[in-house]
Structures are given as C-alpha cells and as structure tokens.
Scaffold this motif. Structure first.
Motif, mmCIF file in Angstrom:
data_model
loop_
_atom_site.group_PDB
_atom_site.id
_atom_site.type_symbol
_atom_site.label_atom_id
_atom_site.label_comp_id
_atom_site.label_asym_id
_atom_site.label_seq_id
_atom_site.Cartn_x
_atom_site.Cartn_y
_atom_site.Cartn_z
ATOM 1 N N GLU A 99 -8.253 18.784 14.900
ATOM 2 C CA GLU A 99 -8.202 17.648 15.828
ATOM 3 C C GLU A 99 -7.593 18.070 17.161
ATOM 4 N N HIS A 125 -21.205 12.086 5.173
ATOM 5 C CA HIS A 125 -20.863 12.242 6.587
ATOM 6 C C HIS A 125 -21.732 13.243 7.353
ATOM 7 N N CYS A 143 -14.031 14.468 9.392
ATOM 8 C CA CYS A 143 -14.580 13.317 8.673
ATOM 9 C C CYS A 143 -13.883 13.086 7.340
ATOM 10 N N SER A 145 -23.795 15.639 12.162
ATOM 11 C CA SER A 145 -22.797 15.076 13.061
ATOM 12 C C SER A 145 -21.805 16.154 13.463
ATOM 13 N N ASP A 146 -21.213 16.022 14.632
ATOM 14 C CA ASP A 146 -20.231 17.004 15.101
ATOM 15 C C ASP A 146 -18.883 16.811 14.419
ATOM 16 N N TYR A 147 -18.925 16.660 13.110
ATOM 17 C CA TYR A 147 -17.715 16.507 12.300
ATOM 18 C C TYR A 147 -17.390 17.816 11.601
ATOM 19 N N TYR A 155 -12.039 18.313 17.868
ATOM 20 C CA TYR A 155 -13.111 17.981 16.935
ATOM 21 C C TYR A 155 -12.660 16.892 15.972
ATOM 22 N N ALA A 156 -13.597 16.091 15.521
ATOM 23 C CA ALA A 156 -13.310 15.019 14.573
ATOM 24 C C ALA A 156 -13.421 15.546 13.144
ATOM 25 N N LYS A 212 -6.406 19.990 9.333
ATOM 26 C CA LYS A 212 -6.860 18.753 9.974
ATOM 27 C C LYS A 212 -6.210 18.604 11.348
#
Length: 124
Positions: free
Chosen positions: A26, A49, A33, A5-7, A30-31, A22
């Motif tokens: 963000e 994740h 997780c 996942s693009d996490y 980008y997310a 974080k």
C-alpha cells in the motif's frame, strides 16, 4: 478471460508477515484486495477479485502449498505470481519454477526488491 484488476493478493500463512507486506504494498501505491493463509482461500480470493499480481508464500496452511495455489490461480485467473520463500533448497526452487513465476524473492525481502518485483509485474 476478462481483464485483471490492478490489485495485489497476498498469500502467506503467517499473519504478521502478510500484514507487513500489505503495508509495504500500500505504501508503494497499490491496492491489496486481501490476504489468504491457505491455497484454497487464495484461489477463491483470486477468482473473486482477479488481482493482477499475487504475492505467494511457498508454505501455506493445509495440504496444498504455494505452487498448488499458483498453478490453479494461473489457470483460472491468469494473475502474475511473485513467490516469496525462506528456502533456497534446489527442490523448492525447482518446484516453484513449475509455474513460471514473475519473480522469486527470498526472505527476508527488502523493500526495494519487493518494490521492483511488484512494479515489473504490474507493467506487463
């Protein structure tokens, strides 16, 4: 191995540093997780994740360090790891190189260096 996942998973034993990363990640779009403070927590979160990128501190809570976590995550998930460390000691850098990191960033990490490292790791 299924798709990643693009996490981004952030692993740092200092909560204030983890939160700063974080917000920066963000801000880059980008997310995140989650955050983890120990190697075991990092591996569990990575397996859950399946992040594409892990931002990994070298020193973590508990017996294991960032390289231990990174090797386990790489084997189980295949995430790309960007190491973050405050130490430029040859022994530390040599240990980090065991896992073929995508990048090594030295603290304090500038926003531009973080941005560049994350973007490059997400492209592959």
């Amino acid at each position: 191995m299924s798709d990643l996942s693009d996490y981004v998973l952030i692993v740092d034993d200092e909560e204030m540093i983890a939160m700063a990363f974080k917000y920066q990640i963000e801000d880059l779009g980008y997310a995140v997780c989650g955050t983890a403070a120990s190697a075991d927590e990092a591996v569990a979160m990575a397996c859950l994740h399946r992040p594409k990128v892990v931002l990994m501190d070298m020193r973590l809570r508990g017996e294991k360090d960032g390289v231990d976590a990174s090797l386990d995550i790489h084997e189980r998930v295949g995430s790309r790891v960007i190491f973050v460390t405050g130490s430029k000691e040859p022994a530390t850098v040599t240990r980090i190189q065991l896992d073929h990191p995508r990048a090594i960033l030295f603290k304090p990490v500038s926003y531009r260096k973080l941005e560049s490292a994350i973007q490059e790791a997400m492209l592959d």
